[in-house]
Design a protein around this motif. Sequence first.
Motif, short mmCIF file in Angstrom:
data_model
loop_
_atom_site.label_atom_id
_atom_site.label_comp_id
_atom_site.label_asym_id
_atom_site.label_seq_id
_atom_site.Cartn_x
_atom_site.Cartn_y
_atom_site.Cartn_z
N LYS A 85 0.81 -1.21 0.00
CA LYS A 85 0.00 0.00 0.00
C LYS A 85 0.85 1.27 0.00
CE LYS A 85 -4.19 -1.89 2.08
NZ LYS A 85 -5.17 -1.80 3.21
N PRO A 89 2.20 3.21 -4.68
CA PRO A 89 1.98 4.61 -5.03
C PRO A 89 3.27 5.38 -5.30
CG PRO A 89 0.58 3.99 -3.19
CD PRO A 89 1.55 2.86 -3.39
N LYS A 213 -2.00 8.75 -0.29
CA LYS A 213 -3.24 9.51 -0.21
C LYS A 213 -3.42 10.42 -1.42
CE LYS A 213 -3.24 9.57 4.87
NZ LYS A 213 -4.33 8.60 5.00
N SER A 216 -3.22 7.50 -6.84
CA SER A 216 -4.05 6.30 -6.92
C SER A 216 -3.33 5.20 -7.69
CB SER A 216 -5.38 6.62 -7.60
OG SER A 216 -5.17 7.00 -8.95
N LYS A 219 -6.82 -0.46 -9.98
CA LYS A 219 -7.44 -1.57 -9.26
C LYS A 219 -7.30 -2.89 -10.01
CE LYS A 219 -10.93 1.29 -6.93
NZ LYS A 219 -10.40 2.58 -7.43
N GLU A 223 -7.81 -1.11 -15.88
CA GLU A 223 -7.57 0.27 -15.49
C GLU A 223 -6.11 0.65 -15.72
OE1 GLU A 223 -7.75 2.99 -11.43
OE2 GLU A 223 -9.17 1.31 -11.66
#
Length: 230
Positions: A85, A89, A213, A216, A219, A223
């Motif tokens: 996570k 990014p 944050k 993005s 997913k 995409e």
Amino acid sequence: MASGWSSTTSIADFCSLNLPVAGSDLGIENTNIKTAPGVTLDEHQKTLVGCVLDLFAGRPSLKKLSLWDDNGVFEDNITIATGRKQFEPQWYGLQTAFSEIERLHHEVVSGGNPIGMDLKTRYVTKGISKEQTIESKINIFYDKDTGKITKVQDKWGGELPDSSFKNVSIEQLFDPWWWVHYGEGWAWWMWSFTWDTWWWQAMRNLNSVSVPKMVSVPKNDEEDAKRGNQ
């Protein structure tokens, strides 16, 4: 992700599923890996290096990042990103932050674990056209059982911030050009600069939390493809 691909799938799993794991099957673009004299890489090591080169070139994808362990770490002079996570990014953020990314040089200097590589990259920041060239020492750590990347260290100028203020030399503290160099680096990344290592470590940790944050991550492969990453 598309059927057959999972961030938790190991190289052994790929083989048992009869799925290809070659760099070309993962969409890896950097397949011409330059090595120093006497340095050899096996095919899987070449795939890992090609993956990392693509990421530094602002060419991430979910398939490429499936080569990373879920608990992997990306570490540079302003970031410590731990876990999927946080590190995903960071790589997708390069596309957001820079209008141009040009690799000027790369050479693998060690074929062990970690794999060692010299890297020189030119970045141009979007909007303000600020240009910066960074020379780095890259270390790629991987799990020999799963074949997955567990850590990538990007050492600007060959160094990472140390954990103790006492390791900063007196000569550095009183060298104005040293302060200018690091000050420009922090300004470029829109961070306020301080060398006190406790604060530096805190800012690196903050960066790893704040970037997810703002950036993005796709997913799924569909995409991802719409962003031009497949």
